[in-house]
Design a protein around this motif. Structure first.
Motif, short mmCIF file in Angstrom:
data_model
loop_
_atom_site.label_atom_id
_atom_site.label_comp_id
_atom_site.label_asym_id
_atom_site.label_seq_id
_atom_site.Cartn_x
_atom_site.Cartn_y
_atom_site.Cartn_z
N GLU A 268 -31.76 -0.76 -60.60
CA GLU A 268 -30.81 -1.39 -61.52
C GLU A 268 -29.42 -0.78 -61.37
OE1 GLU A 268 -29.86 -1.59 -66.30
OE2 GLU A 268 -31.94 -1.88 -65.67
N LEU A 269 -29.36 0.55 -61.31
CA LEU A 269 -28.05 1.21 -61.18
C LEU A 269 -27.38 0.83 -59.87
CD1 LEU A 269 -29.08 4.71 -62.56
CD2 LEU A 269 -27.38 3.20 -63.58
N GLY A 270 -28.16 0.72 -58.79
CA GLY A 270 -27.60 0.40 -57.49
C GLY A 270 -27.08 -1.02 -57.38
N THR A 271 -27.62 -1.92 -58.21
CA THR A 271 -27.15 -3.31 -58.16
C THR A 271 -26.00 -3.59 -59.13
OG1 THR A 271 -28.90 -3.95 -59.74
CG2 THR A 271 -29.38 -4.22 -57.40
N CYS A 272 -25.82 -2.73 -60.12
CA CYS A 272 -24.70 -2.95 -61.06
C CYS A 272 -23.52 -2.02 -60.76
CB CYS A 272 -25.15 -2.82 -62.51
SG CYS A 272 -25.69 -1.18 -63.02
N ILE A 273 -23.76 -0.89 -60.10
CA ILE A 273 -22.68 -0.01 -59.66
C ILE A 273 -22.76 0.04 -58.14
CG2 ILE A 273 -21.70 2.32 -59.77
CD1 ILE A 273 -23.11 2.68 -62.45
N LYS A 274 -22.00 -0.82 -57.49
CA LYS A 274 -22.14 -1.00 -56.03
C LYS A 274 -21.29 0.03 -55.30
CE LYS A 274 -22.84 -5.89 -56.87
NZ LYS A 274 -22.25 -7.22 -56.70
N LYS A 275 -21.63 1.26 -55.50
CA LYS A 275 -20.87 2.35 -54.94
C LYS A 275 -21.83 3.43 -54.46
CE LYS A 275 -17.04 5.37 -56.31
NZ LYS A 275 -16.20 5.79 -57.45
N SER A 276 -21.60 3.97 -53.29
CA SER A 276 -22.46 5.01 -52.74
C SER A 276 -22.33 6.29 -53.56
CB SER A 276 -22.10 5.27 -51.28
OG SER A 276 -22.32 4.12 -50.48
N GLY A 277 -23.24 7.23 -53.29
CA GLY A 277 -23.15 8.53 -53.95
C GLY A 277 -24.35 8.91 -54.78
N GLY A 278 -25.21 7.93 -55.12
CA GLY A 278 -26.44 8.26 -55.83
C GLY A 278 -26.22 8.95 -57.16
N HIS A 279 -26.94 10.08 -57.35
CA HIS A 279 -26.89 10.81 -58.63
C HIS A 279 -25.45 11.07 -59.09
CE1 HIS A 279 -30.89 11.60 -57.21
NE2 HIS A 279 -30.56 12.63 -56.45
N SER B 220 -40.46 12.69 -53.83
CA SER B 220 -39.00 12.64 -53.92
C SER B 220 -38.40 12.08 -52.64
CB SER B 220 -38.43 14.03 -54.22
OG SER B 220 -38.68 14.90 -53.14
N GLY B 221 -37.38 11.30 -52.79
CA GLY B 221 -36.75 10.61 -51.67
C GLY B 221 -36.55 9.13 -51.96
N TRP B 222 -37.18 8.64 -53.05
CA TRP B 222 -37.03 7.22 -53.41
C TRP B 222 -35.60 6.89 -53.82
CZ3 TRP B 222 -35.42 7.63 -58.36
CH2 TRP B 222 -35.93 8.68 -59.15
N PHE B 223 -34.80 7.90 -54.12
CA PHE B 223 -33.43 7.66 -54.60
C PHE B 223 -32.41 7.65 -53.47
CE2 PHE B 223 -35.05 11.95 -55.60
CZ PHE B 223 -34.42 12.67 -54.61
N TYR B 224 -32.81 7.91 -52.22
CA TYR B 224 -31.82 8.11 -51.17
C TYR B 224 -31.13 6.83 -50.74
CZ TYR B 224 -32.78 13.04 -50.42
OH TYR B 224 -32.88 14.40 -50.59
N LEU B 225 -31.74 5.67 -50.90
CA LEU B 225 -31.06 4.43 -50.53
C LEU B 225 -29.83 4.22 -51.40
CD1 LEU B 225 -31.12 1.99 -48.65
CD2 LEU B 225 -32.48 0.78 -50.36
N ASN B 226 -29.87 4.70 -52.65
CA ASN B 226 -28.71 4.57 -53.55
C ASN B 226 -27.53 5.42 -53.11
OD1 ASN B 226 -31.26 3.93 -55.16
ND2 ASN B 226 -29.67 3.20 -56.54
N PHE B 227 -27.75 6.36 -52.22
CA PHE B 227 -26.65 7.17 -51.71
C PHE B 227 -25.79 6.37 -50.72
CE2 PHE B 227 -27.67 11.78 -52.69
CZ PHE B 227 -28.62 11.48 -53.64
N VAL B 228 -26.33 5.29 -50.18
CA VAL B 228 -25.63 4.52 -49.14
C VAL B 228 -25.45 3.06 -49.58
CG1 VAL B 228 -26.43 6.01 -47.29
CG2 VAL B 228 -27.80 4.03 -47.91
N THR B 229 -25.30 2.82 -50.88
CA THR B 229 -25.21 1.46 -51.41
C THR B 229 -24.15 0.62 -50.71
OG1 THR B 229 -25.95 2.26 -53.58
CG2 THR B 229 -24.84 0.12 -53.52
N GLU B 230 -23.00 1.21 -50.43
CA GLU B 230 -21.90 0.46 -49.83
C GLU B 230 -22.21 0.01 -48.40
OE1 GLU B 230 -18.35 2.80 -50.25
OE2 GLU B 230 -18.76 3.18 -52.36
N GLU B 231 -23.24 0.58 -47.81
CA GLU B 231 -23.60 0.21 -46.43
C GLU B 231 -24.82 -0.71 -46.38
OE1 GLU B 231 -23.28 3.84 -43.72
OE2 GLU B 231 -22.87 4.71 -45.70
#
Length: 496
Positions: free
Chosen positions: A99-110, A247-258
């Motif tokens: 949800e966070l990755g689709t509403c905040i379309k910006k890389s960086g994760g946590h 742990s590691g399920w969150f890493y795609l959110n680090f590269v949202t812009e790509e």
């Protein structure tokens, strides 16, 4: 607090600054691309996104030492229950990040999500701890497993020299850094290949285990919940071990812009990956217990190797190679993702400006990648790695719990924010409560290590005021830090 976007300029012949500061600027912001701007390309497809998540989650742990959960739960049945519950909880957390990755379309994760929900101080503390300790130590630990198991077939009859392990490990770390600095496409392709190898390795364990079950080898499952009773002291440590394995399920959110079409591909990649990993982990542990008793598993240094030696004969020599490839995939995925956190933090003025530079031809955040190399090498040759990870394992879940609590806060703070993917409110509530409850129990179970980790994390607060807030720094201090960091601090920019 944060200045709005400024037109990035060429810093030298090879690099351009990434997108300029601004809280929600991203490649999907709808703003026209400015002439001469170099940005990270959208090269992460659905399949590559799945490979990033699976390839980073599945490291050495499931092959080497599931005994941490068994030791702290006391029985086969309870350990399998913890593996399953940790998989479901990780899926809940991953859905929140979707949800966070689709509403905040910006890389960086946590870092990005804490920044948007709670402001710059907690976000800076998160990236501070990640840069100085967590990522270098985590990369060094998984790299040491790579070095040990890549050498295992050559030292079957004797102990592997520690220096040889560290030298091969250093080569592996350097190779990962070069790969991620050179090409996003090649890094993603290799990650897909390594993910395939990991799944093959898991199937090599699961299929013989299923055959054993068909033959009636179920003696280790009788009275599955009999044994030592799980204690209040042990359960949080068991859940830590389980959640660390997932742990590691969150890493795609680090590269949202790509990510191509993030509204669709981020939720899909997360759901598909977590189902595959959870089913694979539980079945792998079931397979182990078809051949190895609980007592034997606790005595084994590498469970997958012990399992293979009993059922596969000479083919068991392939298992260390698969474990090494699995570790290399986790190294590659972790560096690929976390470098984007440093890139975004620099873009916001929380790290030196050079870390937000993009190579003009390769389109990789080269400085944000290579900054990890010297820090990881220091950890590898000088640090007490496992103690550092124990100190700071609580910090990871503290901030992840804070991120998911921020999702709930943003529902009320910014109700009009577009949310293409939305989870029921009970999911973030349950997951954030679980994370914070584990952190609280760890203070009770292991107060010394957790207290040290808490103290290390708190050093980010004076660092924030020293490097970011303090505007009137003397000239010698500015020269020591580097002119770029002083000038790109958001608070300094606002004061001009």
């Amino acid at each position: 607090m944060f200045r709005k976007a400024a037109v990035p300029t060429v810093s030298n012949g090879s690099y351009l600054q990434g997108q300029a500061n601004g809280k929600l600027s991203s490649m999907d912001s709808g703003q026209p691309a400015q002439e001469g701007k170099v940005v990270l390309k959208k090269k992460v497809t659905l399949l590559r996104g799945i490979s990033i998540i699976i390839g980073t989650i599945i490291g050495a742990g499931i092959f080497i030492s599931p005994k941490g959960i068994l030791k702290n739960t006391g029985s086969v049945g309870m350990s399998l229950t913890v593996w399953t519950v940790c998989g479901i909880l990780s899926l809940f957390g991953a859905l929140c990040y979707a949800e966070l990755g689709t509403c905040i379309k910006k890389s960086g994760g946590h870092y990005t999500y804490i920044l948007e929900a709670f402001g710059p101080l907690p976000a800076f503390v998160r990236v501070w701890v990640e840069l100085l300790i967590i990522r270098p130590a985590a990369t060094a630990v998984i790299s040491l497993a790579f070095g040990r198991y890549i050498l295992e077939p050559f030292f079957m009859q004797c102990e592997i020299p520690e220096l040889a392990i560290k030298l091969i490990t250093a080569v592996g770390i350097t190779l990962v850094m070069v790969l991620n600095s050179t090409s996003v496409s090649w890094s993603a392709r290799i990650q897909m290949f390594l993910t395939f190898c990991k799944l093959v390795a898991i199937l090599i364990i699961i299929v013989p285990g299923v055959i054993q079950l068909i033959k009636g080898e179920t003696q280790h499952f009788k009275n599955a919940f009999a044994g030592n009773d799980a204690s209040v002291m042990g359960l949080p440590l068991a859940f830590y071990s389980g959640m660390y394995a997932y742990s590691g399920w969150f890493y795609l959110n680090f590269v949202t812009e790509e990510v191509e079409n993030p509204e669709k591909n981020i939720p899909l990649a997360i759901c598909i990956s977590m189902i595959i990993v959870t089913v694979g982990y539980v079945l792998t542990n079931v397979a182990y217990f078809t051949t190895i008793s609980a007592g034997e598993l606790l005595l084994s240094k590498a469970v997958a190797v012990t399992f293979a030696e009993r059922l596969m004969g000479n083919f068991s020599l392939a298992v260390p190679v698969f474990v090494a490839l699995s570790c290399f995939g986790s190294m590659n995925g972790g560096v690929f993702a976390v470098s984007r956190m440093f890139f975004v933090a620099s873009r916001e003025g929380h790290l030196p400006e050079i870390l937000s530079m993009i190579h003009v031809r390769k389109h990789t955040p080269l400085p944000a990648v290579i900054v990890l190399h010297p820090l990881t090498m220091i950890m590898l040759f000088n640090g007490d790695l496992y103690s550092l990870l124990n100190f700071l394992s609580f910090a990871r879940w503290l901030f992840i719990g804070l991120v998911v609590a921020g999702l709930i806060y943003l529902r009320y703070k910014r109700p009009d924010m577009p949310r293409p993917f939305k989870v029921p409110l009970f999911i973030p509530a349950l997951f954030s409560f679980t994370c914070l409850f584990m952190v609280a129990l760890s203070l009770y179970s292991d107060p010394v290590n957790t207290g040290i980790g808490f103290a290390i994390t708190l050093t980010g607060i004076p660092a924030y005021y020293l490097f970011i807030v303090w505007d009137n720094k003397p000239k010698w201090f500015r020269k020591l830090l580097g002119k770029s960091w002083c000038e790109t601090s958001p608070l300094h920019a606002d004061s001009r």
